[in-house]
Each structure stands twice: as structure tokens, then as C-alpha cells.
Design an enzyme around this catalytic site. Structure first.
Site, mmCIF file in Angstrom:
data_model
loop_
_atom_site.group_PDB
_atom_site.id
_atom_site.type_symbol
_atom_site.label_atom_id
_atom_site.label_comp_id
_atom_site.label_asym_id
_atom_site.label_seq_id
_atom_site.Cartn_x
_atom_site.Cartn_y
_atom_site.Cartn_z
ATOM 1 C CD GLN A 52 18.752 -3.787 -9.127
ATOM 2 O OE1 GLN A 52 17.606 -3.370 -9.168
ATOM 3 N NE2 GLN A 52 19.074 -4.985 -9.556
ATOM 4 C CG ASN A 53 17.993 0.212 -0.912
ATOM 5 O OD1 ASN A 53 18.884 0.232 -0.071
ATOM 6 N ND2 ASN A 53 17.106 1.177 -1.019
#
Length: 189
Positions: free
Chosen positions: A40-41
Site C-alpha cells: 500500500q505504500n
């Protein structure tokens, strides 16, 4: 219980002019031995968008690093080691900063330093205050690409990061309903 965390070596070559600094790799990144490994970064999707206009970054980690290097962008962290529970920057304590005086002497082509989030800048400033006065360096404290910084959507990040890394926001690739506030530039003194 705290975990002792040790960061990675820098990804850099002689042609790099921009240095992007994180704080300390997340638990997932440390386990994978890769910068920004948490799915999710938004760091890698952001770099792919800014540097190639692609919607997705290369799947291979080596290709991701090559993408940055081919655009003269180095990658490292402000923190060499620390104690931390979990992955949040707010949990970092007993940090030890990396030696940027020696690093910049060894890599004189670096003239732009971008901080991926407030903790990166705070740590750099704490341990490298004399470097902040150098006239040949430009500093940009940028909003974090971490999933914990959910208020900054990808188009907003791209506008601010694009200005810092490329000198101008990307054109024709993004639209955003709201105008992001500019991240403060690090002071030189």
C-alpha cells in the site's frame, strides 16, 4: 517489545543528482530487504507515474531501483538504526542517523535532497544541521508516501513530488479535485 531495526545501504551511482530519503524501512520492507515493499505504500507507483507516465511500477525490485538510477535518483534513509515497535515513524526512538557529510563528499553530484515525510526531515536536521546551510543543496520536505498518510491521494503526491524531483509537476497525466498544500521547504539554517 521494541525491535532493533537496521536500514539498508543506499541505492546510488555516480550520475545521481537527487537523493530521496525515507526514515526507516517498514517491518515488511525489512523482511523483504527492499525499499518500500509494503504493497500500500505509494512510493513505487508514484515514481513510475512521475518518471515514465506508467500506471504501475516494474514488478521486479531490481528494475524499480534501475528506474530511479536511470533518472539520476538515489534512494536511502535518514536513519541508520533505531528501536521501534511496528512500522510507524511515531514509534521510532533511540535512532542513529546516517553519515551524510561523508556520503555527500563521496557523491558530489547530489544537489537535491527530498525527504519522504516529516520524520525523515526531522532526523536529518537533528544530526546534520551544518549541511542545511550549504548553498549547493536544495531540500524538500515532502508528504509521506506511506499508507498511514491517506489524506494525500496519488495525484496530490505527484504534483508536489514532481515539482521537487523534476522541477515541475507532470503535465497532462493527473487531475485532482483539490489543490494540495505545498509541503514546507526545509530551512537552510
Amino acid at each position: 517489545m521494541d525491535t532493533h531495526c537496521v536500514g539498508f545501504p543506499p541505492s546510488i551511482d555516480a550520475g545521481c543528482r537527487v537523493l530521496v530519503l525515507g526514515s526507516m524501512p517498514s517491518v515488511k520492507s525489512l523482511a523483504a530487504q527492499q525499499y518500500y515493499a509494503h504493497p500500500q505504500n505509494r512510493f513505487w507507483p508514484l515514481m513510475a507515474l512521475l518518471l515514465t507516465g506508467a500506471a504501475e511500477p516494474p514488478a521486479d525490485y531490481g528494475e524499480r531501483l534501475h528506474l530511479l538510477l536511470s533518472h539520476h535518483i538515489a534512494l536511502w534513509d535518514a536513519i541508520a538504526s533505531c528501536e521501534r515497535v511496528g512500522s510507524l515513524d511515531t514509534a521510532i526512538h533511540e535512532e542513529r542517523g546516517n553519515d551524510f557529510t561523508s556520503f555527500l563528499a563521496a557523491h558530489p553530484a547530489i544537489h537535491i535532497i527530498c525527504f519522504n515525510g516529516a520524520k525523515s526531515y526531522q532526523c536529518f536536521r537533528r544530526y546534520n544541521r551544518p549541511l542545511l546551510t550549504r548553498a549547493d543543496l536544495t531540500f524538500h520536505q515532502l508528504p509521506s508516501t506511506s499508507p498511514a498518510n491517506a489524506k494525500w491521494r496519488l495525484p496530490m503526491l505527484a504534483e508536489v513530488w514532481g515539482e521537487a524531483i523534476l522541477g515541475a509537476p507532470p503535465t497532462g497525466k493527473l487531475s485532482s479535485r483539490s489543490t494540495p498544500r505545498r509541503a514546507p521547504r526545509a530551512s537552510r539554517g
